[in-house]
Structure formats: C-alpha cells, structure tokens
Design a protein around this motif. Structure first.
Motif, PDB file in Angstrom:
ATOM      1  N   CYS B 277       1.094  -1.640  -0.011  1.00 55.43           N
ATOM      2  CA  CYS B 277      -0.411  -0.034   0.042  1.00 55.43           C
ATOM      3  C   CYS B 277       0.594   1.144   0.468  1.00 55.43           C
ATOM      4  O   CYS B 277       0.072   2.429  -0.541  1.00 55.43           O
ATOM      5  CB  CYS B 277      -0.424   0.084   1.187  1.00 55.43           C
ATOM      6  SG  CYS B 277      -1.894   1.121   1.150  1.00 55.43           S
ATOM      7  N   PHE B 278       2.044   1.434   0.598  1.00 59.28           N
ATOM      8  CA  PHE B 278       2.782   2.098   0.384  1.00 59.28           C
ATOM      9  C   PHE B 278       3.360   2.879  -0.115  1.00 59.28           C
ATOM     10  O   PHE B 278       3.297   3.820  -1.067  1.00 59.28           O
ATOM     11  CB  PHE B 278       3.946   1.827   2.060  1.00 59.28           C
ATOM     12  CG  PHE B 278       4.489   2.990   1.719  1.00 59.28           C
ATOM     13  CD1 PHE B 278       4.350   4.317   3.066  1.00 59.28           C
ATOM     14  CD2 PHE B 278       6.060   3.463   1.938  1.00 59.28           C
ATOM     15  CE1 PHE B 278       4.985   5.943   3.502  1.00 59.28           C
ATOM     16  CE2 PHE B 278       6.882   4.207   2.507  1.00 59.28           C
ATOM     17  CZ  PHE B 278       6.910   5.013   2.232  1.00 59.28           C
ATOM     18  N   VAL B 279       4.025   1.537  -1.328  1.00 60.09           N
ATOM     19  CA  VAL B 279       4.909   1.648  -2.728  1.00 60.09           C
ATOM     20  C   VAL B 279       3.453   2.396  -3.564  1.00 60.09           C
ATOM     21  O   VAL B 279       4.158   3.113  -3.937  1.00 60.09           O
ATOM     22  CB  VAL B 279       5.596   0.118  -3.026  1.00 60.09           C
ATOM     23  CG1 VAL B 279       5.982   0.540  -4.116  1.00 60.09           C
ATOM     24  CG2 VAL B 279       6.550  -0.082  -1.960  1.00 60.09           C
ATOM     25  N   GLY B 280       2.708   0.731  -3.738  1.00 66.89           N
ATOM     26  CA  GLY B 280       1.238   2.178  -4.417  1.00 66.89           C
ATOM     27  C   GLY B 280       1.111   3.064  -4.336  1.00 66.89           C
ATOM     28  O   GLY B 280       0.902   3.598  -5.877  1.00 66.89           O
ATOM     29  N   ALA B 281       1.310   3.742  -2.682  1.00 62.12           N
ATOM     30  CA  ALA B 281       0.482   5.413  -2.995  1.00 62.12           C
ATOM     31  C   ALA B 281       1.448   6.022  -3.342  1.00 62.12           C
ATOM     32  O   ALA B 281       1.343   7.359  -3.887  1.00 62.12           O
ATOM     33  CB  ALA B 281       0.419   5.766  -1.273  1.00 62.12           C
ATOM     34  N   LEU B 282       2.939   5.896  -2.886  1.00 64.86           N
ATOM     35  CA  LEU B 282       3.124   7.266  -3.657  1.00 64.86           C
ATOM     36  C   LEU B 282       4.388   6.865  -4.814  1.00 64.86           C
ATOM     37  O   LEU B 282       4.223   8.286  -5.251  1.00 64.86           O
ATOM     38  CB  LEU B 282       4.864   6.920  -3.322  1.00 64.86           C
ATOM     39  CG  LEU B 282       5.606   6.547  -1.290  1.00 64.86           C
ATOM     40  CD1 LEU B 282       6.314   6.034  -0.640  1.00 64.86           C
ATOM     41  CD2 LEU B 282       4.773   8.350  -1.229  1.00 64.86           C
ATOM     42  N   LEU B 283       3.645   5.389  -5.345  1.00 64.79           N
ATOM     43  CA  LEU B 283       3.707   5.209  -7.540  1.00 64.79           C
ATOM     44  C   LEU B 283       2.392   6.275  -7.995  1.00 64.79           C
ATOM     45  O   LEU B 283       2.350   7.536  -8.415  1.00 64.79           O
ATOM     46  CB  LEU B 283       3.286   4.112  -7.049  1.00 64.79           C
ATOM     47  CG  LEU B 283       4.927   3.385  -7.107  1.00 64.79           C
ATOM     48  CD1 LEU B 283       4.643   1.634  -8.179  1.00 64.79           C
ATOM     49  CD2 LEU B 283       6.302   3.645  -8.130  1.00 64.79           C
ATOM     50  N   VAL B 284       0.775   6.237  -7.333  1.00 67.26           N
ATOM     51  CA  VAL B 284       0.211   6.935  -7.381  1.00 67.26           C
ATOM     52  C   VAL B 284       0.609   8.570  -7.036  1.00 67.26           C
ATOM     53  O   VAL B 284      -0.294   9.307  -8.003  1.00 67.26           O
ATOM     54  CB  VAL B 284      -1.070   6.477  -7.135  1.00 67.26           C
ATOM     55  CG1 VAL B 284      -2.424   7.385  -6.884  1.00 67.26           C
ATOM     56  CG2 VAL B 284      -1.811   4.829  -8.042  1.00 67.26           C
ATOM     57  N   GLY B 285       0.495   8.853  -6.302  1.00 63.55           N
ATOM     58  CA  GLY B 285       1.631  10.315  -6.041  1.00 63.55           C
ATOM     59  C   GLY B 285       2.230  10.529  -6.761  1.00 63.55           C
ATOM     60  O   GLY B 285       1.823  11.943  -7.490  1.00 63.55           O
TER      61      GLY B 285
END
Ligand SMILES: Nc1ncnc2c1ncn2[C@@H]1O[C@H](COP(=O)(O)OP(=O)(O)OP(=O)(O)O)[C@@H](O)[C@H]1O
Ligand SMILES: [Mg+2]
Lengths: 239, 323
Positions: B277-285
C-alpha cells in the motif's frame, strides 16, 4: 482412566451436504489413535468438527470431561487441543520464529520446549529467521507440528503429516512422532499405512462419513484381508 | 529476496523517467515532492482499508465516510482555534493541530466502531451485500455531514507556519508538503514497528494469511478485526484532515472522491499488504503529479494505466499476501 476425547453420534453438514453420519469413537489418554479411510471418507471433516471449524449438527463431543461441541475454535484451542491441518496452515509471510511466537499463546516460547523442537526438527533451528514460505514441503510440515507443541497441549489433531513427503523424511517424521507420543495424546489421520502401523496404538477406520472399524492398530496391521476390505490396500503395494 | 526490493525500484524509476519530460530540474523537484506528499496522505487514508480487506475479506466503501467525517471533525476544531492557527509560531499552531487531529481520529474511530458492529458484521462473507450496504452507509454519512456542517464547501486555511514554500536552489517546496511527507513516514514507521515487532502485529499478519489457523491457535480473530477496523478508521480520519488542509477546503463528497484512488492503490500494492500500500500510494502520487503537469487531461487515466501495467506484471499486486 476415562477417554480424553469421545465422539458420539456426531453428524456434520457442510452447506447442504450431509458429510458425517453419526461418528462414534474415542481417543484414550496418552495414546496415539490413527484415523484411517479412503479419500473422501470424511477424516478431515471429522478433525475439523472436533476443532469447531465445522459445527456438529447432532451428537456430542466430550473432551477432558466436558461437552465441547458448541464451543468456538479459539475456546477449544485454549482447552488444550492443537490442530495441524492437511494443508499445514503455516504463515508463509512470517519467519519460522514468528510462526512459533504466534503459536505460543502464553507469551514467548519457552527455551526448554524450543530445544526439544530443535532436537526433533533441526531444520527449524537452521531456518529460524527464514521465511516459512521458503521452506520445503517437509520442513513446512515440521514447522506446523512444532507450532502445535510449542506449548504443552493435551491433544494433538494431525491431518496427514506425511502427505507429499519423500520416504526418507517419512522415517524422520515417524521418529518425531515416537518422541511426541511420550507425553501427548494424539489423533492422527494418515494414508500411509507404514506410518500408521509404526505409530498407532488404536485405530478407527472411516468410510462414507461413518466409523466402520475400531480396534487395536496391531490387530489391523496383522490382518491383511481386513485392511483390503476397509482400506482397499495391501501392505506391499501401499507403502 | 530480490522480489522484495524490486517494486521499490519503481519509485525512483518513475521519478527518473519523468525527468526528461519536465522542462526544468526545479520543476521536477517540486513535482516529485508534491507527488511524495500526496502519496503519503493517500497511504495514511488507505492503509487501514487494505488490512480490513486482507483480514476479513470485507469490501468497505464506507471507508470514504471515515475520511470525510474525520476531516470535518478536525476542521471544526481548527476553525474554532483560528487565532492559534494564524499565529506565526509553531507551538501556537501545534496547540490547534494536535487537538484537531485527535478530534478527527477519535470521531472517525468511533464511527468505524459503530459501522463494524451495525453495518459490516451482518454481511460477512457476502461481497455484493458489503458493497451495497457500505455504499449506502457512505451516502447516509455524507447527508449527515450536510445536516451538521451544511452543504457548502468550507475553506480551511493551512496553519501559518506551514504556509508558503522553502526554496532549495531554484526549486520551491511547499512547507505543508514536507509536513505531509514527515507525517506519512512516521505513520508508516509506526505501523511497520507494530506489524513486525509486536505480537499483535504478528497476529494481524498471520490473520491476513489464514484466519482459521489463527483461531485454531486460540485467538479470537473478531477482537483483532475490530481493533484493526477501528485503528484503520482513525487513520482514515487523520488522512482526511490532512487532505482537507492540503486542498485548503472540504466537502462532504471528498471521501468518496479519494476512494477511487485508494482502491487503485490497495490493488496495486496487493490486498492486505501495508508495505505494498505504501509503495503503491507513492507511485500513484508521483504519477498523478508528473502527468498532471505534463498532460493534465490524462491524469486519472494514468493511474488506471499504472494499475493495469502493474497487474500485468504481478497479477496479485506488488506484494501479494500468501493465502
Ligand atoms: N467445503 C466442502 N464443501 C462441500 N463438500 C465438502 C467440503 N469439504 C469436504 N467435502 C466433502 O466431504 C466429504 C469428506 O471430505 P473429507 O475432506 O473429510 O475427506 P477425507 O477423508 O479427509 O479425504 P482425503 O483423504 O482425500 O483427505 C467428501 O465427499 C468431500 O467432497
Ligand atoms: Mg482429508
């Protein structure tokens, strides 16, 4: 001495399917009882019903002197039943150590018991900080059993501990169970007859959701015709 | 082992890939910090939801309501303490922010607890009902917000010491974004510690993999689940008030709006995985900020494209949880 576990007329339904049709048998204290039967006979369902993972729709289950068929799974575990399921149920994303910490309900795993686990299964020490998901099939089985004995339990339910294991490992597993037998009561489901006859004190055989034979393991091991009739196997062809 | 760090490489990879597309280095720095800040806030809002899904297989669309309600509760406190917010003093600002954040988290947690008991518990094991019932709950909450706080957009100024930018070289970095990055890192670090260094955390991770086995070991998973649900709701409230300050305004529909992105993030990361979730959120941001600058029309589409590409590479997300 009274039996540790006693099933009387246990019926289990899974959805609309009626799987267990009045199962009766008992497990004596400080003994190892083998539960045998063909594929689909209902052995796993029977263990799951004892563990409260399926609810018995009729019948009684007595454990350690009281009726437990209405208890929830965690309560049964707290009364001293440990369960090693057919698929082992190890936590793949946790290390070996973390798996055992989770299994130790009362706090940290006790050193003496850990030493015993390492003696039974040296691989547990070797891969202590390794991810359980990376263990081999046999090592996963060892971890699943270690988890069940990391604290003292009164009854161990073990579903097909030799499933998919190489013959050499099966022998190691037999040795481990010999050691476990010394201070625990066990109910073990098995397909491997060599394993069953090496370890079983008593035996119950299931077919189509019923118990069709009960007795001493040694007697069944000595009677090939009976084996043939109950299990459809003979000693030589099925190792 | 290499499987663990591989998705992490995506973050600098996307950042570097964006470098030639952006006209100047300072702009790139600004966009990168903005992307990381946005990612951190999305992570805070999404982290609870991924655990709730992983543990009990519950699709909870009402999570968006916890975000909105948290934002409104926090904003009410912040707006009531206007002088402290406007003072050019960090300690004065904090004297408003801390109670504001506590109010946001407490009300969102209470709402989460209520939802778990009343709305979610009767529909365990039935995804369709979960979607219907929790979406219904989300709509009811939005209407209640209209009733309590009124239907209009409410402006929410940032605290004085976090207004404006730092200049690093030629790059302008909004102070508030730096704050968001720091808070995001703290939340992630705290969650990592709980999940990896405490027995409760081990039980949560074990439960995400195999609930039956956790119960067979003697633990009541229900209690664990309620705890996770409530903590996740509190984090949604925290993320909500941060998001509102970031947007400098709040509306009842804000929770529902970010839910789309949140679902993309938890699917990219692997359902049930906090690290993912952390990695995914940074990628999306990051993606949203680069694309939003280079080709604004493609902004939402780019996140969906990112999700599709990642799922083609790893069908169960960056960090699939072993079931
Ligand atoms: N979840 C389920 N839903 C429906 N039927 C089931 C389910 N689990 C088991 N059964 C049925 O119950 C019967 C008994 O299954 P069970 O797994 O207890 O057999 P078993 O003796 O353990 O077999 P095996 O030796 O293959 O493990 C089978 O006919 C099986 O198809
Ligand atoms: Mg079976």
């Amino acid at each position: 001495m009274a039996d540790l576990l006693e099933l009387r007329g246990v019926n289990t339904h899974i959805g609309q399917y009626h799987i267990l049709h009045g199962v009766d048998f008992a497990v004596a204290r400080n003994s190892l009882t083998m539960l045998l039967g063909r594929n689909g006979a209902g052995k796993t369902t029977c263990l799951r019903t004892i563990m409260g993972l399926w609810r018995a729709s009729a019948g009684t289950i007595r454990f350690d002197g009281s009726e437990v068929q209405t208890l929830e799974t965690p309560a049964l575990a707290r009364r001293g039943i440990a369960y090693v399921p057919e698929n082992m149920g190890i936590f793949a994303g946790l290390t070996v150590r973390e798996n055992l910490i989770v299994a130790a309900r009362e706090g940290e795993p006790d050193d003496r018991r850990l030493d015993r686990i390492f003696m039974l299964f040296p691989a547990m020490k070797k891969f202590w900080h390794g991810l359980a998901g990376n263990l081999s099939g046999g090592q996963k089985q060892m971890l699943a059993i270690s988890r069940a004995i990391v604290e003292p339990r009164k009854l161990l339910l073990v579903d097909e501990p030799t499933k998919g294991l190489a013959p050499a490992i099966i022998q190691a597993m037999i040795d481990a169970f010999q050691e476990l037998k010394r201070d625990t009561t066990l109910l073990v489901v098995e397909q491997n007859f060599h394993f069953a006859r090496s370890l079983g004190d008593a035996v119950a055989v299931m077919d189509s959701g019923r118990i069709v034979h009960r007795g001493r393991m040694a007697d069944l091991a000595a009677d090939e015709t009976l084996q043939q009739r109950l299990l459809g196997l003979s000693l030589d062809t099925h190792q | 082992m290499n499987r663990k760090w591989l998705p992490l490489v995506l973050i600098p990879a996307i950042a570097l890939a964006a470098l030639p597309l952006v006209p100047s280095l300072p702009t790139w720095v600004t966009l990168t910090v903005a992307g990381l800040a946005m990612g951190m806030m999305i992570f805070i809002m999404a982290s609870g939801l991924t655990l709730v899904f992983g543990l009990m297989d519950v699709m909870n669309f009402a999570h968006g309501a916890f975000i909105s309600v948290g934002a409104y509760a926090g904003a009410s406190v912040l707006l009531a303490m206007k002088p402290a917010m406007q003072a050019q003093s960090l300690s004065a600002n904090l004297s408003a922010i801390v109670p504001g954040v506590i109010a946001a988290m407490a009300l969102a947690a209470a709402l989460g607890w209520f939802f778990e008991r009343v709305v979610v518990r009767p529909v365990y094991g039935d995804h369709l009902k979960q979607i219907l019932v929790t979406t219904g709950g989300l709509i009811v909450c939005e209407q209640l917000i209209h009733v309590v706080w009124g239907p209009d957009l409410i402006p929410l100024p940032r605290p004085a010491t976090f207004t404006g930018s730092y200049l690093i070289g030629d790059a302008a970095i909004e102070r508030y974004r730096m704050l968001a990055v720091v808070v995001g890192l703290v939340v992630f670090g705290a969650m990592w510690l709980v999940l990896n260094r405490t027995k409760l955390g081990l039980l949560i991770r074990a439960g995400v993999e195999n609930i039956e086995m956790v119960e067979s070991l003697g633990y009541r998973i229900r209690r664990l689940f309620v705890a996770v649900f409530v903590a996740g709701s509190a984090l949604a409230g925290l993320g909500g008030v941060m998001w509102a300050m970031y947007q400098e305004s709040l509306t009842a529909g804000m929770g529902m709006q970010v839910m789309v992105v949140i679902f993309i993030v938890i699917i990219i990361g692997g359902l049930g995985s906090v690290g993912g979730c952390f990695v995914g959120a940074l990628l999306v941001g990051l993606m949203a900020n680069y694309i939003g600058y280079v080709a604004p029309k493609l902004a939402l589409g780019s996140n969906i494209l990112l999700m599709v590409l990642i799922l083609l590479w790893r069908p169960r997300g960056l960090y699939p949880v072993g079931k």
